[in-house]
Design a protein around this motif. Structure first.
Motif, PDB file in Angstrom:
ATOM      1  N   VAL A  86       0.841  -1.198   0.000  1.00 64.61           N
ATOM      2  CA  VAL A  86       0.000   0.000   0.000  1.00 64.61           C
ATOM      3  C   VAL A  86       0.876   1.248   0.000  1.00 64.61           C
ATOM      4  O   VAL A  86       0.632   2.198  -0.748  1.00 64.61           O
ATOM      5  CB  VAL A  86      -0.963  -0.004   1.205  1.00 64.61           C
ATOM      6  N   ALA A  87       1.927   1.257   0.811  1.00 63.25           N
ATOM      7  CA  ALA A  87       2.833   2.408   0.866  1.00 63.25           C
ATOM      8  C   ALA A  87       3.509   2.621  -0.481  1.00 63.25           C
ATOM      9  O   ALA A  87       3.641   3.765  -0.941  1.00 63.25           O
ATOM     10  CB  ALA A  87       3.872   2.204   1.971  1.00 63.25           C
ATOM     11  N   ALA A  88       3.937   1.553  -1.136  1.00 63.59           N
ATOM     12  CA  ALA A  88       4.593   1.665  -2.439  1.00 63.59           C
ATOM     13  C   ALA A  88       3.623   2.213  -3.485  1.00 63.59           C
ATOM     14  O   ALA A  88       3.998   3.055  -4.309  1.00 63.59           O
ATOM     15  CB  ALA A  88       5.156   0.314  -2.874  1.00 63.59           C
ATOM     16  N   LYS A  89       2.393   1.733  -3.462  1.00 67.14           N
ATOM     17  CA  LYS A  89       1.392   2.214  -4.427  1.00 67.14           C
ATOM     18  C   LYS A  89       1.071   3.683  -4.188  1.00 67.14           C
ATOM     19  O   LYS A  89       0.841   4.432  -5.118  1.00 67.14           O
ATOM     20  CB  LYS A  89       0.105   1.377  -4.348  1.00 67.14           C
ATOM     21  N   GLU A  90       1.075   4.103  -2.926  1.00 68.58           N
ATOM     22  CA  GLU A  90       0.814   5.499  -2.622  1.00 68.58           C
ATOM     23  C   GLU A  90       1.904   6.392  -3.210  1.00 68.58           C
ATOM     24  O   GLU A  90       1.619   7.444  -3.777  1.00 68.58           O
ATOM     25  CB  GLU A  90       0.710   5.705  -1.108  1.00 68.58           C
TER      26      GLU A  90
END
Length: 142
Positions: free
Chosen positions: A122-126
């Protein structure tokens, strides 16, 4: 940056003492359980020495209390230097504490690993989404 204990450190120490007494532990018993001397525990409880987060986690586990118990409604302390967070989007004192406390209560290693992978994804996609939106803003309108 000062390494001397501040008001928040002293309050955490008071709460350690409170929960230790509530659970009917002596200082030597709790100290032995977490691998420190009674004298060191006394210094933590009296606010003479600051306590490392890892040791505080061990104390919380030994006393069977949630980590938030040590920090709930703790007095606000001014930063000891002029460094400010560049982008304080995350409340380190509350949200991160709640997240880590909940995460540490998960006993199944596979489940913990999968949750960590989910949060990292999720952090990477953000970051990718932020980069994408920034690129769109840089492009001239047609």
């Amino acid at each position: 940056m000062s390494k001397a204990p501040n008001a928040a450190d002293k309050e955490v120490g008071k709460r350690i003492r409170l929960y230790r007494r509530e659970k009917k532990f002596t200082q030597p018993q709790l100290a032995h359980h977490v691998g420190i001397t009674s004298q060191q525990l006394q210094k933590y409880e009296s606010g003479v020495n600051r306590i490392a987060v890892g040791k505080l986690v061990e104390i919380a586990v030994a006393l069977k209390v949630e980590m938030v118990a040590f920090f709930d409604r703790i007095p606000t302390v001014e930063p000891s230097n002029d460094n400010q967070l560049e982008n304080p989007q995350f409340d380190f004192t509350h949200e991160a504490l709640l997240m880590s406390t909940a995460f540490m209560s998960i006993t199944q290693p596979m489940l913990r690993r999968r949750i960590l992978e989910l949060v990292q994804a999720v952090a990477a996609k953000e970051v990718e989404m932020d980069d994408f939106l920034a690129e769109i803003k840089r492009q001239p309108a047609e």
